[in-house]
Design a protein around this motif. Structure first.
Motif, PDB file in Angstrom:
ATOM      1  N   TRP A 119       0.638  -1.044  -0.130  1.00  8.99           N
ATOM      2  CA  TRP A 119       0.194   0.153   0.040  1.00  8.99           C
ATOM      3  C   TRP A 119       0.953   1.130  -0.057  1.00  8.99           C
ATOM      4  CZ3 TRP A 119      -4.819   0.952  -0.846  1.00  8.99           C
ATOM      5  CH2 TRP A 119      -5.821  -0.303  -1.067  1.00  8.99           C
ATOM      6  N   GLY A 120       2.319   1.110   0.575  1.00  9.86           N
ATOM      7  CA  GLY A 120       3.098   2.344   0.299  1.00  9.86           C
ATOM      8  C   GLY A 120       3.366   2.563  -1.113  1.00  9.86           C
ATOM      9  N   GLY A 121       3.935   1.571  -1.620  1.00  9.96           N
ATOM     10  CA  GLY A 121       4.274   1.492  -2.942  1.00  9.96           C
ATOM     11  C   GLY A 121       2.904   1.964  -4.036  1.00  9.96           C
ATOM     12  N   LEU A 138       7.936   0.600  -9.365  1.00  9.81           N
ATOM     13  CA  LEU A 138       7.285   0.617  -8.149  1.00  9.81           C
ATOM     14  C   LEU A 138       6.222  -0.617  -8.184  1.00  9.81           C
ATOM     15  CD1 LEU A 138       6.821   4.224  -6.802  1.00  9.81           C
ATOM     16  CD2 LEU A 138       8.059   2.337  -5.426  1.00  9.81           C
ATOM     17  N   VAL A 139       5.673  -0.656  -9.280  1.00 13.25           N
ATOM     18  CA  VAL A 139       4.541  -1.688  -9.466  1.00 13.25           C
ATOM     19  C   VAL A 139       5.043  -2.661  -9.623  1.00 13.25           C
ATOM     20  CG1 VAL A 139       2.838  -2.286 -11.025  1.00 13.25           C
ATOM     21  CG2 VAL A 139       2.762   0.026 -10.543  1.00 13.25           C
ATOM     22  N   VAL A 140       6.192  -2.990 -10.084  1.00 12.47           N
ATOM     23  CA  VAL A 140       6.910  -4.340 -10.293  1.00 12.47           C
ATOM     24  C   VAL A 140       7.243  -4.911  -8.728  1.00 12.47           C
ATOM     25  CG1 VAL A 140       8.838  -5.454 -10.952  1.00 12.47           C
ATOM     26  CG2 VAL A 140       7.549  -4.301 -12.442  1.00 12.47           C
ATOM     27  N   ALA A 141       7.756  -3.882  -8.090  1.00 14.67           N
ATOM     28  CA  ALA A 141       8.436  -4.281  -6.743  1.00 14.67           C
ATOM     29  C   ALA A 141       7.131  -4.569  -5.835  1.00 14.67           C
ATOM     30  CB  ALA A 141       9.323  -3.224  -6.145  1.00 14.67           C
ATOM     31  N   VAL A 142       6.018  -3.957  -5.714  1.00 18.46           N
ATOM     32  CA  VAL A 142       4.953  -4.188  -4.805  1.00 18.46           C
ATOM     33  C   VAL A 142       4.003  -5.485  -5.412  1.00 18.46           C
ATOM     34  CG1 VAL A 142       5.017  -1.960  -4.088  1.00 18.46           C
ATOM     35  CG2 VAL A 142       3.455  -2.715  -5.939  1.00 18.46           C
ATOM     36  N   ALA A 143       4.162  -5.702  -6.618  1.00 19.83           N
ATOM     37  CA  ALA A 143       3.183  -6.953  -7.112  1.00 19.83           C
ATOM     38  C   ALA A 143       3.884  -8.238  -6.988  1.00 19.83           C
ATOM     39  CB  ALA A 143       2.832  -6.454  -8.588  1.00 19.83           C
TER      40      ALA A 143
END
Length: 269
Positions: free
Chosen positions: A132-134, A179-184
């Motif tokens: 949620w932070g990302g 960022l999306v890649v890291a959080v997903a």
């Protein structure tokens, strides 16, 4: 406490990824960056391997390598290779090196499928905070640069005439994509992140008259796919990450079928 329920944590994780991926996915579709997103996602597995080797945060490792991949593609493009060739070489090389690197780490091979296809049911409260932070970071970036990004997407020449640097906007998208890649990773894994970017946005396109509406509808579709995929996975005992993408693909098929039928009916009147 409500977050002690693993299904609630999984649902919140899926919604967080939907919130981050869907609006960005609209720009990926508009700019025809699907392969770019795939390459960035594939690089994340190398970041995972490096993070595990140095006992660092998997999120940080994936974020750094995704940024490195995106920056490398932006730097090397136009230097004698077609973009699709360059992306193919870098994406699959990074994925291969990452898989080989993981194989050298003791005790990690068992978890490899979780990194490739996600493990949303194992999301912890700490993972939720990261997701949620990302997601908040991605949404904040897009809201802050929305008009400039739209202008640069529509026409780089128009952007220059209005004092907007298209290269800067490209870097904003690059950061958001990393960022999306890291959080997903925890939710759908590196092999299916590109699908969560592209499929909801593509499904929303026929239903949208404005860019803003497309981003909102894509977010709703991604959220529905996350919750629907989680429910279907629980009932059918299927892998959750791929099931989420399957639900998104079914929604895409429905919207395209509806759009085609409405066009046929309109032409027959």
């Amino acid at each position: 406490m409500i977050l002690d329920d693993f299904l609630v944590r999984a649902a919140l994780a899926g919604l967080g990824v939907a919130l981050a991926a869907a609006p960005l996915g609209s720009f990926v579709v508009w700019r025809r960056m699907a392969y770019f997103g795939d390459a960035t996602a594939h690089a994340a597995i190398l970041g995972v391997a490096l993070a595990l080797a140095f006992d660092a945060s998997v999120f940080a490792g994936a974020l750094v390598m995704s940024l490195a991949m995106a920056s490398a593609v932006s730097t090397l493009s136009g230097r004698g290779f077609a973009m699709d060739t360059l992306l193919g070489v870098l994406a699959h090389s990074a994925l291969a090196f990452g898989l080989v690197g993981v194989s050298f780490l003791s005790g990690v091979r068992i978890d490899l499928m979780a990194y490739l296809f996600g493990d949303i049911l194992a999301v912890s409260r700490g993972d939720l905070a990261v997701i949620w932070g990302g997601a908040a970071g991605v949404v904040a970036l897009l809201v802050w640069r929305w008009q400039a990004l739209l202008t640069a997407t529509l026409s780089p020449d128009l952007a220059w005439s209005e004092g907007i640097d298209p290269r800067r906007e490209q870097m904003v998208l690059t950061l958001a994509l990393a960022l999306v890649v890291a959080v997903a990773i925890k939710v759908v894994g590196v092999l299916l992140i590109a699908a969560m970017l592209i499929v909801p946005a593509a499904a929303a396109r026929p239903l949208s008259a404005t860019p803003e509406r497309m981003a909102l509808i894509a977010t709703a579709i991604a959220g529905a796919a996350a919750l629907g995929g989680l429910a279907a996975s629980f009932r059918l005992d299927t892998p959750t990450g791929p099931t989420i993408v399957c639900v998104a693909a079914l929604i895409f098929a429905l919207t395209m079928t509806g759009h085609s039928l409405s066009g046929i009916i309109g032409n027959n009147r």
